[in-house]
Structures are given as structure tokens and as C-alpha cells.
Design a protein around this motif. Structure first.
Motif, short mmCIF file in Angstrom:
data_model
loop_
_atom_site.label_atom_id
_atom_site.label_comp_id
_atom_site.label_asym_id
_atom_site.label_seq_id
_atom_site.Cartn_x
_atom_site.Cartn_y
_atom_site.Cartn_z
N UNK A 94 -24.48 -6.96 -23.38
CA UNK A 94 -23.26 -7.46 -23.39
C UNK A 94 -22.38 -7.09 -24.69
N UNK A 95 -21.21 -6.62 -24.58
CA UNK A 95 -20.40 -6.39 -25.49
C UNK A 95 -19.17 -7.07 -25.64
N UNK A 96 -18.98 -7.99 -27.05
CA UNK A 96 -17.85 -8.71 -27.04
C UNK A 96 -16.96 -8.01 -27.95
N UNK A 97 -15.67 -7.85 -27.28
CA UNK A 97 -14.64 -7.02 -28.08
C UNK A 97 -13.65 -7.67 -28.77
N UNK A 98 -12.98 -6.95 -29.59
CA UNK A 98 -11.93 -7.39 -30.34
C UNK A 98 -10.66 -6.90 -30.10
N UNK A 99 -9.66 -7.71 -29.51
CA UNK A 99 -8.39 -7.07 -29.19
C UNK A 99 -7.32 -7.67 -29.96
N UNK A 100 -6.05 -7.05 -29.97
CA UNK A 100 -4.98 -7.75 -30.70
C UNK A 100 -4.77 -9.26 -30.09
N UNK A 101 -4.37 -10.33 -30.64
CA UNK A 101 -4.35 -11.54 -30.19
C UNK A 101 -2.98 -11.91 -29.68
N UNK A 209 2.85 -18.11 -38.88
CA UNK A 209 1.54 -18.10 -38.41
C UNK A 209 0.99 -17.11 -38.34
N UNK A 210 -0.06 -16.75 -39.45
CA UNK A 210 -0.85 -15.60 -39.54
C UNK A 210 -2.18 -15.50 -38.69
N UNK A 211 -2.10 -14.95 -37.35
CA UNK A 211 -2.97 -15.34 -36.31
C UNK A 211 -4.34 -14.43 -36.60
N UNK A 212 -5.41 -15.12 -36.73
CA UNK A 212 -6.78 -14.68 -37.29
C UNK A 212 -7.63 -14.76 -35.84
N UNK A 213 -8.14 -13.72 -35.35
CA UNK A 213 -8.98 -13.73 -34.13
C UNK A 213 -10.31 -13.92 -34.39
N UNK A 214 -10.78 -14.27 -35.46
CA UNK A 214 -12.39 -14.29 -35.74
C UNK A 214 -13.00 -15.27 -35.09
N UNK A 215 -12.46 -16.68 -35.13
CA UNK A 215 -12.96 -17.76 -34.31
C UNK A 215 -13.18 -17.37 -33.02
#
Length: 269
Positions: A94-101, A209-215
Motif C-alpha cells: 500500500x502506497x500513500x502518495x503526496x500530491x499538490x493540495x 493561507x499556507x496549505x500544508x498537506x502533512x496532516x
């Protein structure tokens, strides 16, 4: 995939620590292995085909050695390039990815002006442009490719001085004024960037608003893992980090210690 294995968090450098921080809060019972591919950093200097081949070969080794419960790719550049190929090559993982929010930014903006601050590679990728076409056609989305910001963030979070002028040169194009409207959201499309968010706020010509995707990334990992058996003895004292390169600055070693990460003796890569 091993249900009782650790969660593997992967990044080109140490920016993915922003995701580790959130994941630990959501899943304190879990063990984590952090992979910093510092031997190949920065990914922006690579040709896409060569980087894709590098990532596939590296993950073949990592998955065999670590046998994780799931993998978080805490790097926009790596996931937008290699995510589909990794899922095809390793279907049992299972891969959980990071893409621009971009989707949440488009949903939240009041002015209709958003900026996506990313590496040049992420900015140029069709994946990123596809997100805009899918979710942000009603907005003006400015793509800002920063060549130096990830490296500046690495310096900053290791305690090395970074000048305001150097940061401003990278983020200034994010701020757009059109008649009575101004940019009101900046998507931080690189996991290194949230470490600099407070500096960005001080330099900004107006509040955004600086949108941080980490959470959101950590929450998705928790959903993927579901009710599977958590690894025993979770917590920072049992987490470790693997660097793919041999040369570690003393500042980096101290940072890892501050995050409760033991540096593994062996190296991946």
C-alpha cells in the motif's frame, strides 16, 4: 506488505519529517522507518527516466529489507513521477502518495487566486496540470517552481542561517494582485516547505493561507492501515532513519536525534 511491520516514510531528503511528525501524533502505537534519499538529492537535477529507474530499483531493495505495513511517499516529485509505476510493480504494498493540495485550495479560496509553490519538476509534471484541470478551472492557479527552496529548507531545519532575501526571491512570484483581488492561498507542494512556513508568514506582503498537506497525508495512511495489527513497542525511541548517502552533516545528525530517530548503521541505495 506486513501488517505488523513498520510504516515506511520516504523522501528525497529530510522534508518528510513534517509528515512523520503528524503520523506519530495520529498513530503513536506504530513504529516508523524514515528513508532520506540524500545520495540523490535534489531530485530536480535528475532526468525523469533516470529518476524513475532509480526509484524503482531503490524501492525493490527497501521493501525486501523493511517489509513495511505501508509506504508513505512524502515527496511530491517522487510520487507524481513514480507513484503509478510503484503500485504496478509492487501491488502487494500500500502506497500513500503526496500530491499538490490543489483541490482543497480551490475549494477554500475566496479570491480565486491560488499559487502552487513546488519544485520545478513538480510544476512541469502533467500530473500537476491535471489536478488544476480537474479541480481548479474556476481559479487562477499560478505554478511557481522554486529551484533552491528545498535545499534552503534543509539548511534551515538543521540550524543553518538562511537569509530573508534568499527566501523572498523564491516565494515572491506566489503573490498576485488582479484589480481588487489578491492571492489568498499558497499550496506548499513540497514537504520541505512547511518547516519554513513561519518565515514565509513574516515575509508575505499580505496574509495568505499556507496549505500544508502533512496532516492529510498522515490521516490517509491511518485509513489505509485501518484495523490491522499495529507493531509492538511503537514510539520515537523505536524509530530509525536510513540515509542513502554516507556524508551526514553534524547538524543533520543532531536533527535526527531531536526527532527521536536512531540512524541505522547500514545504508540503502
Amino acid at each position: 506488505m506486513s501488517d505488523d511491520g513498520p510504516v515506511l516514510i520516504f523522501d528525497s531528503g529530510i522534508g518528510g519529517l513534517t509528515v512523520l511528525r503528524e503520523a506519530r501524533m495520529l498513530m503513536p502505537e506504530r513504529r516508523f522507518v524514515y528513508i532520506a534519499d540524500n545520495a540523490a538529492f535534489p531530485y530536480g537535477d535528475w532526468q525523469e527516466e533516470a529518476l524513475l529507474d532509480h526509484l524503482l530499483r531503490l524501492f525493490a531493495q527497501l521493501l525486501e529489507e523493511i517489509r513495511p505495513a505501508c509506504v508513505i511517499i512524502a515527496c511530491n516529485t517522487a510520487f507524481t513521477l513514480a507513484g503509478a509505476a510503484l503500485r504496478e510493480r509492487f501491488p502487494e504494498t500500500d502506497f500513500v502518495g503526496t500530491v499538490p493540495a490543489i483541490k482543497p485550495a480551490a475549494e477554500r479560496t475566496a479570491s480565486g487566486l491560488i499559487s502552487v509553490l513546488a519544485t520545478p519538476v513538480t510544476v512541469k509534471r502533467d500530473y500537476t496540470k491535471g489536478l488544476i484541470e480537474s479541480f481548479a478551472t474556476h481559479c487562477h492557479a499560478r505554478l511557481v517552481g522554486s529551484r533552491y527552496l528545498a535545499a534552503l529548507a534543509e539548511d534551515y531545519i538543521c540550524g543553518i542561517a538562511v537569509a530573508d532575501s534568499a527566501l523572498w526571491a523564491e516565494i515572491a512570484p506566489c503573490f498576485v494582485e488582479e484589480e481588487s483581488r489578491r492571492t489568498d492561498i499558497v499550496v506548499l507542494a513540497c514537504t520541505h516547505y512547511p518547516f519554513l512556513a513561519n518565515r514565509f508568514r513574516k515575509l508575505a506582503p499580505w496574509p495568505v493561507d499556507w496549505l500544508n498537506p502533512a496532516e492529510a497525508i498522515a490521516m490517509q495512511a491511518k485509513r489505509v492501515l485501518g484495523s490491522s495489527t499495529a507493531a509492538a513497542d511503537g514510539g520515537p525511541n523505536h524509530d530509525f532513519v536510513i540515509f542513502t548517502g554516507e556524508n551526514l552533516r553534524p547538524e543533520t545528525v543532531r536533527l535526527m536525534q531531536g526527532f527521536g530517530l536512531k540512524i541505522a548503521a547500514r545504508r540503502a541505495g
